[in-house]
Design a protein around this motif. Structure first.
Motif, PDB file in Angstrom:
ATOM      1  N   ARG A 132       0.830  -1.212   0.000  1.00 50.09           N
ATOM      2  CA  ARG A 132       0.000   0.000   0.000  1.00 50.09           C
ATOM      3  C   ARG A 132       0.858   1.253   0.000  1.00 50.09           C
ATOM      4  NH1 ARG A 132      -1.038   2.931   4.296  1.00 50.09           N
ATOM      5  NH2 ARG A 132      -0.604   1.202   5.735  1.00 50.09           N
ATOM      6  N   ARG A 135       2.495   1.716  -3.429  1.00 45.85           N
ATOM      7  CA  ARG A 135       1.569   2.225  -4.442  1.00 45.85           C
ATOM      8  C   ARG A 135       1.358   3.727  -4.284  1.00 45.85           C
ATOM      9  NH1 ARG A 135      -1.159  -2.690  -3.210  1.00 45.85           N
ATOM     10  NH2 ARG A 135      -2.633  -1.618  -1.839  1.00 45.85           N
ATOM     11  N   ARG A 136       1.203   4.167  -3.046  1.00 51.02           N
ATOM     12  CA  ARG A 136       0.994   5.598  -2.805  1.00 51.02           C
ATOM     13  C   ARG A 136       2.232   6.407  -3.183  1.00 51.02           C
ATOM     14  NH1 ARG A 136      -0.861   6.099   3.234  1.00 51.02           N
ATOM     15  NH2 ARG A 136      -0.744   8.316   2.683  1.00 51.02           N
ATOM     16  N   THR A 139       2.445   6.562  -7.002  1.00 53.51           N
ATOM     17  CA  THR A 139       1.438   7.482  -7.533  1.00 53.51           C
ATOM     18  C   THR A 139       1.879   8.929  -7.371  1.00 53.51           C
ATOM     19  OG1 THR A 139      -0.330   5.910  -7.044  1.00 53.51           O
ATOM     20  CG2 THR A 139      -0.960   8.214  -7.354  1.00 53.51           C
ATOM     21  N   MET A 152       5.011  11.198   1.909  1.00 50.02           N
ATOM     22  CA  MET A 152       4.947   9.746   1.862  1.00 50.02           C
ATOM     23  C   MET A 152       6.228   9.115   2.388  1.00 50.02           C
ATOM     24  SD  MET A 152       2.315   8.070   1.140  1.00 50.02           S
ATOM     25  CE  MET A 152       3.319   6.592   1.044  1.00 50.02           C
TER      26      MET A 152
END
Length: 335
Positions: A132, A135-136, A139, A152
């Motif tokens: 997770r 992926r963040r 992105t 992040m």
């Protein structure tokens, strides 16, 4: 076409190489690896690989002495494809199904167990957390959103710790983006932006120590021809978190300059990083160990040939193991 085809830019150069090996049929004995080696290679826990084996049939297909199962080239290829699918946004089940479609097993599918130990389930949950976060991070980087990337990275390091964040999230995302844009000018800016943010995040995660536990520092550097020094920033941050003082040279130094730096700083240990094969010259250790002050010598990274290292040089194969070993050598047991 696989249902994940719209999400993944495959075949990548690496996956095409894997597929060519699977279908090559060279006729020679295929090299195999035990579960611990494959786990280090992928940056996951051995218990995670066992969970993937039980749940999805992505386990080793080779046996040694009738007991020890070992991963062959096709087994590792499936796992690497699964890891790429996870970084691209797939769930664990989707990624496993995708990997099996791309490189089918030659034998019957492995039966899934109805239940599994709590530690294996927890390991798989940890993988989901890392997926997770990856992926963040991907992105935010693809959107060229510097603020989101910085947040992040800070959140990932705070949640996981420096080295788990590096091995489980940051380095896989950097590698995936690098493979995606390799050989093309368009898109490379994403990798450069992320790399700059990672450098800054690792520096911010490195506390300044007023009273380190070691009286003499550990010198961290790269071999002169090495271009990827970022793992040493991650190691320095992890050691500082353990109150181990380090002297980091992020820019690879010429051999003669590195030798002078070692003589002047008189470190308790010297750690030289090499990622790429063929750039690490073992004679460098003879240059840095001259003089009356003796330091412990460590070769760190996959670029070193273990058979060619001098007797006084200890090989550190991965960053978590390197941090543990350096701490033990310099200050002994944990307080």
């Amino acid at each position: 076409m696989c249902e994940l085809g719209f999400r993944l830019r495959l075949p990548t150069p690496r996956s095409a190489w894997i597929l060519s090996l699977v279908g090559a049929g060279s006729g020679t004995e295929e090299p195999t690896l035990p579960v611990a080696s494959v786990a280090r290679r992928l940056g996951v826990a051995p218990s995670t690989l066992r969970t993937w084996d039980r749940r999805y049939g992505l386990g080793p297909s080779r046996h040694t002495d009738g007991r020890h199962r070992r991963y062959g080239t096709s087994d590792i290829g499936r796992l690497e494809l699964m890891q790429r699918a996870l970084l691209s946004g797939a769930s664990t089940a989707e990624a496993a199904r995708y990997a099996l479609e791309q490189i089918p097993r030659s034998g019957p599918p492995q039966p899934s167990e109805p239940s599994e130990p709590a530690d294996a389930a927890a390991a798989d949950d940890g993988l989901e957390v890392r997926s997770r976060l990856a992926r963040r991070l991907s992105t935010a980087a693809l959107a060229m959103d510097v603020g989101a990337v910085q947040r992040m990275l800070a959140d990932t390091i705070a949640e996981l710790g420096v080295l788990p964040a590096w091995t489980g999230v940051i380095e896989p995302v950097l590698s995936a983006l690098g493979a995606r844009w390799r050989g093309a000018s368009a898109g490379a800016e994403v990798e450069y932006l992320l790399a700059e943010c990672v450098f800054a995040a690792l520096v911010r995660a490195t506390p300044v120590l007023d009273e380190p536990r070691n009286t003499r520092p550990v010198l961290l550097g790269c071999v002169p021809e090495e271009r990827d020094s970022m793992p040493m920033y991650a190691l320095a941050a992890s050691l500082a978190g353990r109150r181990i003082g380090a002297q980091l040279f992020g820019v690879p130094l010429p051999a003669e300059v590195l030798a002078v730096a070692v003589r002047r700083s008189a470190p308790a240990a010297v750690v030289l990083w090499a990622h790429r094969r063929g750039v690490a010259d073992t004679r460098l250790f003879a240059r840095v160990s001259r003089g009356r002050q003796r330091s412990r010598l460590f070769a760190c990274g996959p670029g070193w040939d273990p058979a060619g290292l001098p007797d006084r040089v200890e090989l550190l194969t991965d960053l978590p193991g390197a941090a543990d070993r350096i701490e033990h050598v310099l200050v002994g047991a944990l307080p």
